[in-house]
Design a protein around this motif. Structure first.
Motif, PDB file in Angstrom:
ATOM      1  N   ILE A 180       0.735  -0.988  -0.018  1.00 20.33           N
ATOM      2  CA  ILE A 180      -0.003  -0.276   0.156  1.00 20.33           C
ATOM      3  C   ILE A 180       0.703   1.005   0.017  1.00 20.33           C
ATOM      4  O   ILE A 180       1.740   1.704   1.128  1.00 20.33           O
ATOM      5  N   GLN A 183      -0.652   7.677  -4.022  1.00 17.17           N
ATOM      6  CA  GLN A 183      -0.611   8.124  -5.443  1.00 17.17           C
ATOM      7  C   GLN A 183       0.036   9.283  -5.760  1.00 17.17           C
ATOM      8  O   GLN A 183       0.688   8.898  -6.452  1.00 17.17           O
ATOM      9  N   LYS A 218      -1.006  -1.439  -3.667  1.00 19.60           N
ATOM     10  CA  LYS A 218      -2.299  -0.692  -4.305  1.00 19.60           C
ATOM     11  C   LYS A 218      -2.356   0.791  -4.265  1.00 19.60           C
ATOM     12  O   LYS A 218      -1.161   1.239  -2.653  1.00 19.60           O
ATOM     13  N   VAL A 220      -2.793   4.519  -3.110  1.00 21.44           N
ATOM     14  CA  VAL A 220      -4.151   4.953  -2.383  1.00 21.44           C
ATOM     15  C   VAL A 220      -4.271   6.491  -2.493  1.00 21.44           C
ATOM     16  O   VAL A 220      -3.066   6.881  -2.208  1.00 21.44           O
ATOM     17  N   ALA A 224      -8.279   5.918   3.092  1.00 22.48           N
ATOM     18  CA  ALA A 224      -8.594   4.435   2.249  1.00 22.48           C
ATOM     19  C   ALA A 224      -8.344   3.364   3.299  1.00 22.48           C
ATOM     20  O   ALA A 224      -7.624   3.591   3.905  1.00 22.48           O
ATOM     21  N   SER A 225      -8.940   2.346   3.370  1.00 18.40           N
ATOM     22  CA  SER A 225      -8.681   0.892   4.136  1.00 18.40           C
ATOM     23  C   SER A 225      -7.832   0.529   3.856  1.00 18.40           C
ATOM     24  O   SER A 225      -7.151   0.062   2.337  1.00 18.40           O
ATOM     25  N   THR A 231      -7.097   2.249   8.548  1.00 18.98           N
ATOM     26  CA  THR A 231      -7.602   3.656   7.568  1.00 18.98           C
ATOM     27  C   THR A 231      -6.484   4.383   7.328  1.00 18.98           C
ATOM     28  O   THR A 231      -6.055   4.885   7.851  1.00 18.98           O
TER      29      THR A 231
END
Length: 333
Positions: A180, A183, A218, A220, A224-225, A231
């Motif tokens: 994670i 972005q 991912k 995020v 975001a979870s 979170t």
């Protein structure tokens, strides 16, 4: 989630605070947080067993894993860069600290939720070992886990002391993990426009350590979870996409503040003082005040990556800033 009241606008602000602004790249020293500091103090580099600390947060098991520590001189060249050396030294002396030295430590966190083993940040990795850092993998093993047990790796931001341990001998250090990352953070560091700027050194680290993992990552944004009970929250300023994380289990709550504050005295008692490592200094100061105002008001525990090990505590309001109160037995009873 009970108690998690920050919304996107509450933290970032729609206008005015400048937190969404692109970071000001002022000098090459802005990224020096990741550069090894020469030291003749052998006590900081002696290879004793890695320091670890564990506690329960509701049903979660939390492990703080010290990647290492690094002594440096001239605190005023890092903290309070818009203040005089005398002012910085005086504040340190008031808090029983040396005027002319400080220690920067690094504290990745691993949380076993019962369904996932989540690692937040990875330290300096192989590049730091000659200076006595890069000890995360030792710490993971010391608390009874293996790197292969980690199922999620969360990168709060992409400065070198947070991403250096992602790769080991050119291969992913956490073979079974998904990733994670922010972005906005990834977009900034991988942008070809960084080449030829003071950010180029940091970009090289991202291209070497983060980009090879992009297909498993991912990317995020705000709210975001990560997994059940964890979170993300955008907290920009220290870096363009710096994230913090809210952790809740069985009525207990902890905020992982990453690099929102980098020193328990200089960054908390004087949140408006400029910090060399903050890429957008005005935005970072605004974020510090918003985050730590919330923590002080709601009496929520936090874990800061550069706080004194084991890096967990509380803050209370003090004058125009905050006083750090280290945790003791609150999580043990």
């Amino acid at each position: 989630m009970a108690g998690w009241t920050f919304g996107r606008r509450a933290l970032l602000g729609a206008t005015g605070a400048g937190i969404l602004a692109a970071p000001a790249i002022i000098s090459g020293r802005a990224f020096a947080q990741t550069a090894p500091q020469a030291s003749t103090d052998k006590s900081m580099t002696t290879q004793l067993p890695p320091e670890t600390h564990s506690f329960k947060l509701g049903d979660f098991k939390v492990f703080v894993l010290k990647d290492g520590a690094r002594p440096s001189g001239k605190p005023n060249e890092t903290f309070g860069t818009n203040q005089s050396a005398d002012a910085v030294g005086a504040l340190l002396a008031e808090n029983f600290l040396p005027k002319d030295q400080f220690v920067n430590s690094f504290a990745p966190v691993m949380i076993d939720t019962g369904s996932d083993v989540v690692l937040f940040d990875t330290g300096l990795g192989q590049g730091g070992r000659a200076q006595g850092t890069g000890r995360l993998l030792e710490g993971i093993k010391a608390v009874g886990y293996k790197p292969e047990d980690v199922t999620v790796v969360v990168i709060t931001h992409m400065h070198g002391d947070h991403i250096g341990g992602l790769m080991e001998d050119g291969k992913p250090a956490f073979a079974n993990a998904r990733y994670i990352a922010g972005q906005a953070e990834y977009d900034f560091w991988t942008n070809p426009a960084r080449a030829g700027t003071p950010a180029e050194g940091g970009q090289k680290g991202v291209l070497a350590n983060v980009k090879p993992l992009a297909e498993k990552t991912k990317f995020v944004g705000d709210n975001a979870s990560v997994t059940s009970g964890i979170t993300g929250m955008a907290a920009f300023g220290h870096s363009p996409g710096h994230m913090i994380y809210n952790v809740e289990s069985a009525g207990k709550r902890l905020i992982l503040t990453a690099d929102t504050a980098n020193h328990y005295v200089l960054s908390l008692q004087k949140p408006e003082w400029e910090v060399r490592f903050d890429m957008d200094k005005a935005a970072a100061a605004a974020t510090r005040k918003k985050v730590f105002d919330m923590l002080a008001t709601d009496k929520v525990a936090f874990l800061g990556y550069h706080m004194p090990f084991p890096a967990v505590g509380f803050v209370e309001k003090k004058d125009t800033g905050y006083r750090f109160v280290p945790k003791s037995y609150q999580f043990d009873i």
